[in-house]
Design an enzyme around this catalytic site. Structure first.
Site: not given
Ligand code: NDP
Length: 311
Positions: A227, A275
């Site tokens: 993250r 991502h």
């Protein structure tokens, strides 16, 4: 009892496709979408990417929020999440394999001087440069769970010296494992590449601040697929400017999509992927069907999140 699929996404699988796949895994399940919701009182489980206010206000008998992914930080931090609500996540093989490959790919790019050779080719220049020998290269893997454990084993199989780091003690063949906050700087100081695949929790947010970045080996590479909030991005840019670490490869950033005016885009020491490291869900939707059956039968859920621990 019914299972509602509601991702609210337009650029991924549709809710109807997900519902169909869940039904195919376990025929006969009552799987609904917002278009086929019917009586909302019957919904006991919802499968989401992000939890919305209306999920909590309009589904009075909701017992389980199933994340269609791995990171649950935005669900856990929802201000209206009731204490009794259970949360589960997915642990499919396909994204774990994909993320391990992503780490390996970017490490090998550096080992084999790929950017250097591409630039030399642009200049039609024959410029031999010694590659870096993997058995003499130390790679650290921060987070040794479902994805990190697989990454550490893959890197070991390729021939790197692998160090692992997690919260609790671990044993992985061929991997030197450390655990606990006290051992992080010792681990980082040995690594040529650091692969971070940690969840976002109160303990990990901002873990890579200026002081921790300074513990890394000069010229080393920091790769993050966990993250974005793990890293203080302002501190990272300052650290890269000093050469410690020398490069960062980021699949996740503190704000996604990364704003066009972020200095990360232009920094020569930063490589960004949007991502995409864990792209494929594989057979994950079978886990959703299984969890609905487990909830209905009152048996233990697959991959239930520990709400206190945060992952
Ligand atoms: P797991 O829960 O299986 O593993 C998490 C690991 O992190 C565990 O080894 C855990 O330690 C360790 N950990 C957690 N907190 C700490 C801490 N404070 N200090 C040290 N170690 C800690 O998760 P996954 O491997 O499945 O996924 C990890 C994260 O990757 C997800 O939470 C998600 O945010 C991200 N992700 C990103 C994707 C992408 O596309 N880029 C896709 C999928 C996931 P211990 O083993 O001791 O509990």
């Amino acid at each position: 009892m019914a299972l509602l699929i509601d991702t609210g996404l337009s650029d991924w699988m549709s809710d109807a496709e997900i519902a169909e796949s869940v039904r195919n895994s376990a025929p006969g399940l009552d799987v609904r979408t917002p278009e086929s919701l019917g009586n909302a009182d019957e919904v006991t489980m919802i499968a989401v990417v992000g939890l919305r206010d209306d999920h909590l206000t309009q589904l009075p008998n909701l017992q389980l929020v199933q994340k269609l992914g791995a990171g649950v930080e935005t669900i856990l931090s929802h201000p209206a999440l009731p204490d009794h609500m259970r949360i589960a996540r997915l642990k499919p093989d396909a994204p774990a394999q994909g993320i391990a490959e992503w780490f390996l790919a970017y490490i090998l790019c550096t080992q084999r001087n790929m950017a250097f050779h591409e630039a030399a080719q642009q200049r039609a220049e024959w410029a031999p440069k010694a590659p870096i020998f993997s058995p003499e290269t130390v790679v650290g893997v921060l987070g040794l769970g479902h994805i990190g454990g697989r990454t550490a084993r893959m890197l070991h199989a390729v021939g790197f010296k692998v160090l692992g780091w997690s919260r609790s003690p671990k044993q992985i063949d061929g991997v030197t494992c450390y655990h606990g906050a006290d051992t992080l700087s010792e681990t980082l100081g040995q690594c040529d590449h650091v692969c971070a695949i940690l969840p976002s929790t109160p303990d990990t947010i901002g873990m890579f601040d200026a002081a921790m970045l300074a513990q890394m080996k000069p010229g080393s590479q920091l790769l993050n697929a966990g993250r974005g909030d793990l890293i203080d991005e302002t501190a990272l840019i300052a650290a890269l400017d000093r050469g410690t670490p020398g490069h960062a490869v980021l699949d996740v950033t503190s704000q996604e999509p990364l704003p066009a005016d972020s200095p990360l885009w232009q920094h020569p020491g930063v490589t960004i992927t949007p991502h995409v490291s864990g792209w494929y869900l594989g057979d994950a939707l079978a886990e959703v069907a299984q969890n609905y059956q487990n909830l209905t039968a009152g048996t233990p859920l697959l991959h239930e999140v520990d709400r206190l621990r945060g992952y």
